[in-house]
Design a protein around this motif. Sequence first.
Motif, PDB file in Angstrom:
ATOM      1  N   ARG A 657     -17.263 -15.026 -14.522  1.00 16.44           N
ATOM      2  CA  ARG A 657     -17.560 -16.420 -14.859  1.00 16.44           C
ATOM      3  C   ARG A 657     -16.556 -16.951 -15.867  1.00 16.44           C
ATOM      4  N   PHE A 658     -15.847 -18.020 -15.481  1.00 20.70           N
ATOM      5  CA  PHE A 658     -14.893 -18.679 -16.371  1.00 20.70           C
ATOM      6  C   PHE A 658     -15.476 -20.033 -16.761  1.00 20.70           C
ATOM      7  N   PRO A 659     -15.858 -20.216 -18.019  1.00 21.93           N
ATOM      8  CA  PRO A 659     -16.565 -21.442 -18.441  1.00 21.93           C
ATOM      9  C   PRO A 659     -15.627 -22.604 -18.757  1.00 21.93           C
ATOM     10  N   PHE A 660     -14.649 -22.858 -17.907  1.00 23.21           N
ATOM     11  CA  PHE A 660     -13.725 -23.969 -18.130  1.00 23.21           C
ATOM     12  C   PHE A 660     -13.131 -24.374 -16.789  1.00 23.21           C
ATOM     13  N   ARG A 661     -12.477 -25.494 -16.761  1.00 24.55           N
ATOM     14  CA  ARG A 661     -11.842 -26.017 -15.556  1.00 24.55           C
ATOM     15  C   ARG A 661     -10.455 -26.550 -15.909  1.00 24.55           C
ATOM     16  N   GLY A 662      -9.571 -26.494 -14.937  1.00 30.07           N
ATOM     17  CA  GLY A 662      -8.244 -27.082 -15.125  1.00 30.07           C
ATOM     18  C   GLY A 662      -7.261 -26.208 -15.874  1.00 30.07           C
ATOM     19  N   TRP A 663      -7.499 -24.886 -15.925  1.00 31.28           N
ATOM     20  CA  TRP A 663      -6.581 -23.980 -16.606  1.00 31.28           C
ATOM     21  C   TRP A 663      -5.750 -23.228 -15.575  1.00 31.28           C
ATOM     22  N   MET A 664      -4.492 -23.038 -15.887  1.00 30.67           N
ATOM     23  CA  MET A 664      -3.621 -22.208 -15.057  1.00 30.67           C
ATOM     24  C   MET A 664      -3.061 -21.080 -15.907  1.00 30.67           C
ATOM     25  N   VAL A 665      -3.233 -19.849 -15.443  1.00 29.96           N
ATOM     26  CA  VAL A 665      -2.745 -18.672 -16.162  1.00 29.96           C
ATOM     27  C   VAL A 665      -1.578 -18.075 -15.373  1.00 29.96           C
ATOM     28  N   CYS A 666      -0.442 -17.908 -16.028  1.00 30.12           N
ATOM     29  CA  CYS A 666       0.759 -17.346 -15.399  1.00 30.12           C
ATOM     30  C   CYS A 666       1.025 -15.952 -15.979  1.00 30.12           C
ATOM     31  N   GLY A 667       1.262 -14.991 -15.095  1.00 30.59           N
ATOM     32  CA  GLY A 667       1.639 -13.648 -15.518  1.00 30.59           C
ATOM     33  C   GLY A 667       3.090 -13.373 -15.170  1.00 30.59           C
ATOM     34  N   ILE A 668       3.833 -12.785 -16.111  1.00 30.66           N
ATOM     35  CA  ILE A 668       5.267 -12.537 -15.919  1.00 30.66           C
ATOM     36  C   ILE A 668       5.576 -11.098 -16.305  1.00 30.66           C
ATOM     37  N   ASP A 669       6.313 -10.398 -15.449  1.00 27.50           N
ATOM     38  CA  ASP A 669       6.800  -9.058 -15.770  1.00 27.50           C
ATOM     39  C   ASP A 669       8.123  -8.852 -15.054  1.00 27.50           C
ATOM     40  N   VAL A 670       8.910  -7.891 -15.547  1.00 29.45           N
ATOM     41  CA  VAL A 670      10.257  -7.670 -15.025  1.00 29.45           C
ATOM     42  C   VAL A 670      10.410  -6.215 -14.610  1.00 29.45           C
ATOM     43  N   TYR A 671      10.967  -6.014 -13.416  1.00 30.58           N
ATOM     44  CA  TYR A 671      11.340  -4.672 -12.960  1.00 30.58           C
ATOM     45  C   TYR A 671      12.844  -4.515 -13.148  1.00 30.58           C
ATOM     46  N   HIS A 672      13.257  -3.406 -13.771  1.00 28.51           N
ATOM     47  CA  HIS A 672      14.672  -3.153 -14.034  1.00 28.51           C
ATOM     48  C   HIS A 672      15.216  -2.184 -12.996  1.00 28.51           C
ATOM     49  N   GLY A 673      16.184  -2.641 -12.224  1.00 32.18           N
ATOM     50  CA  GLY A 673      16.811  -1.798 -11.225  1.00 32.18           C
ATOM     51  C   GLY A 673      18.146  -1.275 -11.689  1.00 32.18           C
ATOM     52  N   THR A 674      18.906  -0.738 -10.774  1.00 29.69           N
ATOM     53  CA  THR A 674      20.230  -0.208 -11.094  1.00 29.69           C
ATOM     54  C   THR A 674      21.251  -1.336 -11.180  1.00 29.69           C
ATOM     55  N   LYS A 720      -1.690 -27.921  -7.635  1.00 32.92           N
ATOM     56  CA  LYS A 720      -2.151 -29.280  -7.329  1.00 32.92           C
ATOM     57  C   LYS A 720      -2.672 -29.385  -5.901  1.00 32.92           C
ATOM     58  N   SER A 721      -2.019 -28.685  -4.961  1.00 34.48           N
ATOM     59  CA  SER A 721      -2.461 -28.746  -3.569  1.00 34.48           C
ATOM     60  C   SER A 721      -3.850 -28.132  -3.380  1.00 34.48           C
ATOM     61  N   HIS A 722      -4.205 -27.159  -4.225  1.00 39.43           N
ATOM     62  CA  HIS A 722      -5.517 -26.520  -4.111  1.00 39.43           C
ATOM     63  C   HIS A 722      -6.576 -27.223  -4.964  1.00 39.43           C
ATOM     64  N   CYS A 723      -6.176 -27.752  -6.130  1.00 40.35           N
ATOM     65  CA  CYS A 723      -7.154 -28.323  -7.066  1.00 40.35           C
ATOM     66  C   CYS A 723      -7.097 -29.845  -7.145  1.00 40.35           C
ATOM     67  N   ALA A 724      -6.167 -30.464  -6.412  1.00 34.94           N
ATOM     68  CA  ALA A 724      -6.036 -31.928  -6.360  1.00 34.94           C
ATOM     69  C   ALA A 724      -5.599 -32.535  -7.691  1.00 34.94           C
ATOM     70  N   ALA A 725      -5.142 -31.725  -8.617  1.00 34.00           N
ATOM     71  CA  ALA A 725      -4.650 -32.242  -9.900  1.00 34.00           C
ATOM     72  C   ALA A 725      -3.832 -31.146 -10.572  1.00 34.00           C
ATOM     73  N   TYR A 726      -2.945 -31.569 -11.474  1.00 37.37           N
ATOM     74  CA  TYR A 726      -2.184 -30.602 -12.247  1.00 37.37           C
ATOM     75  C   TYR A 726      -3.072 -29.994 -13.331  1.00 37.37           C
ATOM     76  N   PRO A 727      -2.760 -28.804 -13.814  1.00 36.37           N
ATOM     77  CA  PRO A 727      -3.592 -28.180 -14.852  1.00 36.37           C
ATOM     78  C   PRO A 727      -3.481 -28.911 -16.177  1.00 36.37           C
ATOM     79  N   SER A 728      -4.547 -28.828 -16.968  1.00 38.45           N
ATOM     80  CA  SER A 728      -4.554 -29.439 -18.301  1.00 38.45           C
ATOM     81  C   SER A 728      -4.118 -28.459 -19.379  1.00 38.45           C
ATOM     82  N   LYS A 729      -4.336 -27.158 -19.130  1.00 36.33           N
ATOM     83  CA  LYS A 729      -3.904 -26.118 -20.056  1.00 36.33           C
ATOM     84  C   LYS A 729      -3.195 -25.029 -19.267  1.00 36.33           C
ATOM     85  N   ILE A 730      -2.091 -24.551 -19.833  1.00 33.92           N
ATOM     86  CA  ILE A 730      -1.301 -23.503 -19.177  1.00 33.92           C
ATOM     87  C   ILE A 730      -1.186 -22.335 -20.146  1.00 33.92           C
TER      88      ILE A 730
END
Length: 889
Positions: A657-674, A720-730
């Motif tokens: 249960r997430f008690p909020f609306r309009g939030w977008m959470v981004c996860g970032i990680d890097v893989y190091h190759g040769t 936006k295509s899924h929620c019909a609006a841009y997020p308010s908090k990122i």
Amino acid sequence: MDKEIIATPRGRGSVLLAALQRKRQEMNENIGIKLPSSEEVGNKGSVPRGRGALILAALKERKSKTQENVGSQIIGSFEEQCPKPRGRAALLEKYFRGKEVGALLNEAKIDTSRTRPDETLVQEITKINIKDEPAVFKGESGKMIDLCTNYIKLDITEGKGVFEYEVKFNPTIDAKNHKIELVNKIMGDLKLAKVFDGGHCLYLPQKIITSQRSYKLILSHNNEEVTITLIFKKQKRLGDKDCIHLYNVIFKRIMHLLLYTRLGKNYYDMTHRYLIPQHKLEVYPGFVVSIDEHENGLMLGLDIQHKMIQNQTAYDLLVEKKITSDSRNFKENVYKMFLGMCVLTRYNYKTYIIHDILWDMTPKDTFQTSDGRSLSFIDYYKNQYKLEIKDHDQPLFLNRKSVKVPGSLQKEDRMVCLIPELCYLTALSDSMRSDFSLMKEVAQCTKVSPQQRLLALKNYIDNVKNCAKAQEILEQWGLSLASDNIQLVGRELDAEMIVLGKGKTISAGFNADWNRELSNNSALMPVDILEWIVFYTAQDAVNANEFVRNMERLSKTIGCRINAPRMEKLPNDQTHTYVNYVKNKITNSTQVAVFICPTMRLDRYCVIKKLCCTELPVASQVINSRTLSRSDKLNSITLKIALQINCKLGGSLWTVRFPFRGWMVCGIDVYHGTQNQSVCGFVCNVNEHFTRWFSSAIFQSKELGDFYQIAFTRALEEYKSHCAAYPSKIIIIRDGVGDGQLDYCKQYELRQFENVLKSFDIEATICFIVVQKRINTRLFAENAKNPPPGTIVDHTITRKYLYDFFMVAQNVRHATVNPTHYIVLHNSSQLKPDHIQKLCYKLCHMYYNWPGTIKVPAPCQYAHKCAAMVGQFVKTQPSSELANKLWYL
């Protein structure tokens, strides 16, 4: 800024203004930019007098010595020699620093949204926002829990500390050993401990002079009289970088007194070892020792570490590879095996990374010694270490190391040639890692319980206190080690409620594990599997048919419809056979392709994943036939595969249960190759229940990303295509950033997201969080047990000047749990500590590959999986048709 204030600076204000103007002129010459002159700004300046004239003279003298970085050095010199500016001087400093950076960016026409800014500009930007006030980031939710940690308090005697002195020699001395000899004579007479870098910087534990003092001494090798002048610079702040480094040097000496040997960055007891003779492996116990400033003062962090060393040398492996490899690709195979490998030389107990193989050199070759003689490697090791090299025709390994050159800001590469015969392997090979019995024995040595860690901690404290020389070193610097580790009170968050299919809601429970409930209930949003193919060989026909029957039978449990697949029997398990069948049998209507392989070969796996992710975008599942041969666990194995396939098709298994609306959470990680090629994984939610995810992979050359604008722009459009609006908090959760990159990450990576929001004219706020997994902090509950999932510590052992906290989200039954470190770099959303901590804990429940909590938020783990899949196996940009599915699970 009021023009009247700018026009009439005097005293220190005029000196500061003059220094800043000279800095701007130097930067103008270096990068070819026309900057406004002082007349254009409207300031004619005034002639400094008194103390201001002395400071200006000192600045002019120092300018000639610091041509490469004149701006920053002058400001640093000014700040060291006079008090912090106030009034108009402070206003001028703030105005011109902001104006210079802005003018440089504007007049150079640097597009910060597209290109990497110049390193000097980035360094200048990061120096502006320095937090001087202690940071407080404490939450209140959850119940209190008693904890202890692996930190030990270090107290400093009043009046003691770290005092910096500049050392000048007249006449000038170049030889480092001669400088050390003279400084040792002075400190010996004064009976003071010291740390001297062999150049011009001397650290003492107390203040012996107020300004400067000169000494006349005689050099022993030529009887020349030298005048040494000690100039007091300043007392170091406790958390200063040089000060922390000095305390680490002190404990390095103590570790040597306690007979620990340094290998790499850690210290090991070479007299005690665990032997695994059947695998020619030795495991050495040791410690990770680090000093840092925390919220509750200076602390020593101590954690158990292990080093694995093979009895097999690199030469043995080289000979083995020569026997088993084809002569045509022998060198290529050797390069793949050894480049980047860490080896240990027992004659000096040092570790080296192999950067190249010198096929045209042998131990018979000679090198130039410091006294100008030519000496062969054979004679060198015989004379220096009494070692006989048996094979005189073996190639040499090359290690490169960048070291600082005294008196210069530049680094130079130092080359070290290594003899394979004398290099011992320190890492486990792939074949060793796949050996279950070996890994079980290794785990018995390396997986240490909380009770064992606390016992080792107490033994270390006793050893230091019982060592007279160690106590003498600590007393010289005014340090005293506490008699016990840090005790504190943490908080345990409430258990989360897991939402399954058909409205079923369950509690995650004390162990944060819902595997049994998931097996007995349908998925949250299942996807019907109507068109799918199973590829198998003749030897795996029985396992393939049994797997298909189980899949059809489990469809009711999952809550979806699973039709009978098309069965494609392959004539053999050659890679080209899989390629031909995939290209000919997979159509546009195929939802998923399942491959049952007799063995797990890396080349075949790479080809399958590359075809299914790029040329023929379709969800794919590769299964080792040995996994399906376990009849007693076939039902549970098939269920997990079916759930994983469901996720790859865009389905969802559960949510919280997430008690909020309009939030977008981004996860970032890097893989190091040769070859410095890295892949950045970028994953974000595209619905408000955090059950649908958008994923993208970005190829880059370094850890810190350059092209987040592209991925973030696409993510906003998808949201936006899924929620019909841009997020308010990122909320951006960034994994893989070390302490040394925090400022750079904040100033450069964060700016890319802000630029995208500005271009879209979106009034969304950003919270930027860095996640660190590879830390040495440990938390222990009462009775020396692991703390339960949801444990939070946000005080005492947190960083003094960072908004940070530690969290244990996962449940660990064996060994010691490793908490995760969260650092809030930016928070324009004004989220409270409780909000951020609860959000991160909720997201640790949302990783669909495991019906329980994991140690990092799910978006970060998804980004890690995405980057690793692309970097290791796909090795090219995956199809955009898979972006809205978890195809990499």
